[in-house]
Design an enzyme around this catalytic site. Structure first.
Site, PDB file in Angstrom:
ATOM      1  N   CYS A  14     -49.988  12.428  -8.812  1.00  0.00           N
ATOM      2  CA  CYS A  14     -51.424  12.655  -9.157  1.00  0.00           C
ATOM      3  C   CYS A  14     -51.576  13.640 -10.672  1.00  0.00           C
ATOM      4  CB  CYS A  14     -52.051  13.542  -8.018  1.00  0.00           C
ATOM      5  SG  CYS A  14     -51.028  14.820  -7.147  1.00  0.00           S
ATOM      6  N   HIS A 264     -52.570  19.004  -4.353  1.00  0.00           N
ATOM      7  CA  HIS A 264     -53.291  17.839  -5.115  1.00  0.00           C
ATOM      8  C   HIS A 264     -53.969  17.894  -6.481  1.00  0.00           C
ATOM      9  CE1 HIS A 264     -54.603  13.595  -5.480  1.00  0.00           C
ATOM     10  NE2 HIS A 264     -55.961  13.896  -5.653  1.00  0.00           N
TER      11      HIS A 264
END
Length: 927
Positions: A14, A264
């Site tokens: 990510c 994340h």
């Protein structure tokens, strides 16, 4: 429908996706990359797949797909693979950004077109100078350096402008840190600061959220709120004030999560052509309402705590975040935004990919259409048959598996052939207990099912098994009758049996006969239920369970507790009693296969003979043990045995036997009825394969004394008469003018002795999961008091008496529980060979003292890994640990414990450095 295309997260990529989306929306960078010449600029043959060969070609193709693909998201695996990134491991996002920009600049530097070659410098590169001014003469020294991003410390700050001010603040160089002035030709007090000389079009500001935590030795995340505005005027921070330095916010990179090692990454990026904000979260892209940046839920994902600071109020045009780790500002432009066209060869590749995608969409639509059509046909079939499914009274019917019928009603999967085998009994008919798993349906519907789907066997009205019904009734009747029969048998047992009219029954069987009968009936019940082992292919499992049941039956069979090993009546009358004929007949109803012994039946003749022989052997062993103990008093008592360390004056000869023989012989003498007599002395365990002695005189007085026992000459004569001796081992003392010397027969084998010592040393450095002890010291003094000395197992008579009362398995004096439940090895005839190979057995263990920590280590682990273990045990950071063993400092972090001389049971001293008060300085050093 969003105007942008997402990127697939390949596991933990990510952080890459956020930078790719941010760089894609830098139109100048995108246009420069499109101008990069490619090996496939003339086009790619239609029958071959396009495979980019360089980082630039990968970025070109990826940006072209992001610009014109019809997919909702695309796969960046080619680009990630070209960079050599591990898709399952999350890298440091800030480090990735620096390294990639450096790689891209280096790659583009070979291009001929200056607009391409210099794009990274034009977009991202600025200049600042480190300026040092001498306080004595005022001489100014300047070192100019390029930067691609400004790394800003956020500790102790609330606003972005405060972070920039601290970055540029003046630093005093005084004391030991004084500056050597070229003009003064001496060290002088001075000031040093950073001056911003020029700024790039795109200003990357790295907020240093991830810092080194000195207490844990790891990185941690700072969840500090930092306020920043959408417009940033950099003029107050510049050396030259006559330029245009107003920047507007173009991207905010966010890290969700509380740990520096996981979490994340997402990106909020502004579309430079429309001014609208978008949130890029891997495959998902969300357009923000009203052309405004909305950080939203990302600010609620930090670790909740009582001391958590509230989010500050933000004015118009300002924002604050505790998860933003990079802010991207672009120079405010007055001209219209750039329009970037995809080159023709790249557009052709994108259109090819779009065609493939459209074909896939059409295939999916067709499959869905066919599925709907099949569903409609099935629905009509089910609707018609469902009404005719019930069997009317008096009409023919079939039994069919309820499980199969449910699968047929489930329209999502086509049904398999009908399978009724799970409901059959051992006679091949419908089991009465399986009726609940079946559904009674009309013969008309059953005919349709078997024609359409096949399978079987068909179970009609005559399929129910009469034999199983009768057997079930018999078992139920016996179960109901059991309580009454139990009362009857109990009363019959109170009657005294006269004459030879009774039967022998085991007392244990009588105590539990009702429970045994009930279990037997239940097992018969279960056997009837599971009589068909073909169900779902579980025949093997059923066979295994039946075998287990048979084993249990063998253990629990009635009246077998009075059957001897020869299959006859046991000789012990304490375990059995006589019951009347009436009681026995009642019991036989439940246990028809039980062994039967009338009360005039004689006991087993073989058991009687063995009993007599056993009694004779016990008497013989007792007599033998008594004679041997009287004859070998010195061998039985340790205190009467000679010692090599203080050679007795009355003799010049001593004999040696293995300590294992002594221990085994003592066990027999103490417990002659429970232990086998010792008939021979195996001294071969003390010799090498060449017949030479394995121990020196010096070692036998110290570390090897635990393996040998010394014998007086007078006692040796008696030993030779009582036992078979394979090898005589003798130590002789010779006194001469040069002093006393000692010789052995057989002589020492130097080669094997050296080999044994080498093996012992090698094994001490090749251990796994061994215990070492870490002892913390303060000012070179141990923190803890010394423990009491370990009490070794003694061979005194008092100890022997205590051994007599120990449970079986704990009477061996070498059977001691160490840490982790491991048993100490005993030097037996076989294990002595193990000793020769391993040599790790120690006569005494280190006794852990109060406050000392025991750690499990292996010889091949490094000192650094040990320091990490110590850090968790003592909360002392690795760089504060000073370790030593036997006065030797352990300093090489890369060396293994085996090479440093750390052996099992070692005590390692730990001295901790005092912590440094200036943590901020330490953070700077670590960064």
């Amino acid at each position: 429908q969003n105007a942008f295309v997402g990127l697939t997260n390949l596991g933990a990529t990510c952080y890459v996706n956020t930078f790719l989306q941010m760089w894609f929306l830098n139109l100048e960078l995108r246009q420069a990359l499109y101008l990069c010449p490619s090996a496939c600029s003339e086009g790619v043959p239609k029958d071959t797949d396009y495979e980019p060969q360089s980082i630039c070609e990968h970025l070109q193709y990826l940006f072209a797909l992001l610009q014109n693909s019809k997919r909702r998201y695309i796969d960046p695996s080619g680009f990630v693979k070209a960079l050599g990134l591990d898709t399952g491991q999350q890298q440091d996002a800030q480090e990735f950004s620096k390294l990639f920009m450096s790689l891209l600049e280096d790659t583009l530097s070979k291009q001929k077109n200056p607009d391409v070659r210099n794009i990274v410098q034009k977009q991202f590169c600025g200049e600042y100078a480190y300026v040092t001014v001498c306080n004595q003469c005022g001489r100014e020294s300047k070192l100019v350096s390029k930067f691609y991003e400004l790394e800003l410390n956020i500790q102790g700050h609330k606003q972005l402008t405060d972070c920039i001010t601290e970055f540029l603040k003046e630093e005093k160089l005084e004391g030991d840190n004084r500056y050597f002035c070229e003009t003064c030709q001496s060290k002088q007090n001075a000031t040093r600061k950073i001056r911003l000389l020029s700024l790039p079009c795109t200003l990357n500001l790295q907020l240093m959220r991830f810092v080194f935590d000195r207490q844990t030795g790891h990185k941690k995340k700072l969840n500090t709120y930092i306020g920043f505005s959408e417009l940033l005027d950099m003029e107050p921070f510049m050396e030259q004030k006559n330029g245009v330095y107003v920047y507007e916010l173009s991207a905010v990179l966010i890290h969700r999560g509380v740990s520096a090692y996981s979490g994340h990454y997402i990106a909020h990026v502004k579309d430079p052509q429309t001014g609208e904000w978008y949130k890029f979260n891997d495959e998902d892209i969300e357009k923000m309402e009203g052309k405004k940046l909305q950080l939203g839920i990302e600010e609620d994902l930090a670790e909740p705590s009582k001391s958590q600071t509230r989010k500050p109020k933000c004015g118009k045009g300002t924002h604050c975040s505790r998860n933003a780790y990079m802010l991207v500002y672009r120079l405010q432009a007055r001209e219209k935004s750039l329009t970037v066209e995809v080159p023709a060869f790249l557009q052709e590749l994108v259109e090819r990919d779009n065609c493939k995608f459209e074909e896939w969409c059409n295939e999916m639509a067709e499959m869905r259409k066919q599925s709907v059509a099949r569903g409609k046909i099935k629905h009509e079939e089910v609707k018609e048959l469902y009404q005719r499914l019930p069997a009317e009274a008096g009409s023919p019917y079939d039994f069919i598996s309820l499980e199969w019928l449910q699968k047929w009603l489930d329209e999502s999967t086509p049904p398999k052939p009908i399978d009724n085998t799970a409901c059959l009994c051992s006679h091949g008919k419908l089991h009465p207990d399986k009726i609940s798993l079946m559904k009674r349906i009309s013969e008309y519907v059953a005919d349709f099912f078997y024609r359409r789907y096949g399978g079987g066997p068909r179970l009609n009205v005559k399929a129910l098994c009469k034999d199983c019904v009768v057997e079930r009734c018999r078992i139920l009747r016996l179960k109901n009758q059991l309580n009454e029969d139990y009362k009857t048998v109990t009363n019959l047992l109170k009657v005294t049996v006269k004459g030879n009219d009774g039967f022998w029954v085991g007392k244990a069987s009588l105590r539990s006969w009702r429970q045994l009968a009930l279990e037997q009936l239940n097992e018969q019940d279960e056997d009837a239920e599971h009589s068909n082992g073909k169900m779902n292919g579980n025949a093997q499992n059923k066979d295994e369970s039946n075998e287990e049941k048979r084993e249990e039956e063998e253990e629990l069979n009635f009246n077998e507790d009075i059957v001897c090993p020869h299959g006859d009546l046991c000789i012990s009358e304490n375990e059995r009693r006589v019951v009347s004929k009436e009681a026995w007949e009642k019991l036989k109803q439940y246990f028809p296969k039980a062994p039967e012994f009338p009360n005039n039946k004689e006991c087993c003749s073989q058991c009687k003979i063995l009993e007599r022989e056993g009694e004779e052997n016990e008497a013989l062993h007792k007599m033998m043990a008594s004679e041997q103990k009287t004859s070998l008093q010195n061998l039985f008592h340790d205190k009467c045995r000679p010692c090599l360390g203080s050679w007795p004056q009355e003799t010049d000869e001593l004999y040696i036997v293995s300590q294992f023989f002594v221990e085994e012989w003592r066990k027999f003498v103490r417990r002659p009825t429970r232990c086998s007599p010792v008939s021979s002395i195996a001294n071969s365990v003390l010799l090498c394969p060449h017949g030479g002695l394995m121990f020196t005189f010096a070692s036998m007085t110290k570390e090897d004394s635990k393996h040998i026992a010394l014998i007086w000459p007078s006692e040796w004569e008696r030993i030779q008469k009582l036992f078979v001796v394979d090898h005589v081992i003798k130590i002789t003392r010779t006194q001469g003018p040069e002093g006393t010397s000692y010789t052995s027969e057989p002589q020492l084998c130097p080669e094997c002795r050296e080999g044994l010592l080498c093996q012992q040393q090698r094994d001490l450095r090749e251990y796994t999961q061994a215990t070492v002890y870490i002892h913390k010291v303060v000012d070179n003094k141990k923190v803890m008091k010394d423990a009491a000395p370990e009490l070794n197992v003694s061979s005194s008579e008092a100890e022997e008496e205590r051994e007599e009362n120990k449970p079986e398995g704990e009477q061996d004096p070498d059977f001691n529980q160490a840490n982790g439940g491991t048993k100490r090895q005993k030097l037996s005839q076989q294990s002595y060979i193990t000793y020769q190979k391993q040599g790790i057995r120690r006569s005494t263990r280190h006794r852990k003292v109060r406050g000392e920590k025991a750690l499990l280590v292996s010889a091949n682990q490094t000192l650094k890994e040990l320091k990490i273990q110590i850090m968790h045990a003592f909360s002392v950071a690795p760089f504060d640990q000073n370790l030593s063993i036997d006065g030797k400092i352990l300093s090489d972090d890369t060396a293994t414990l085996g090479s440093l001389g750390v052996i099992p049971e070692s005590v390692i001293l730990l001295k901790a450095d005092e912590p440094i008060a200036d943590y901020a300085a330490m953070d700077d050093v670590m960064q």
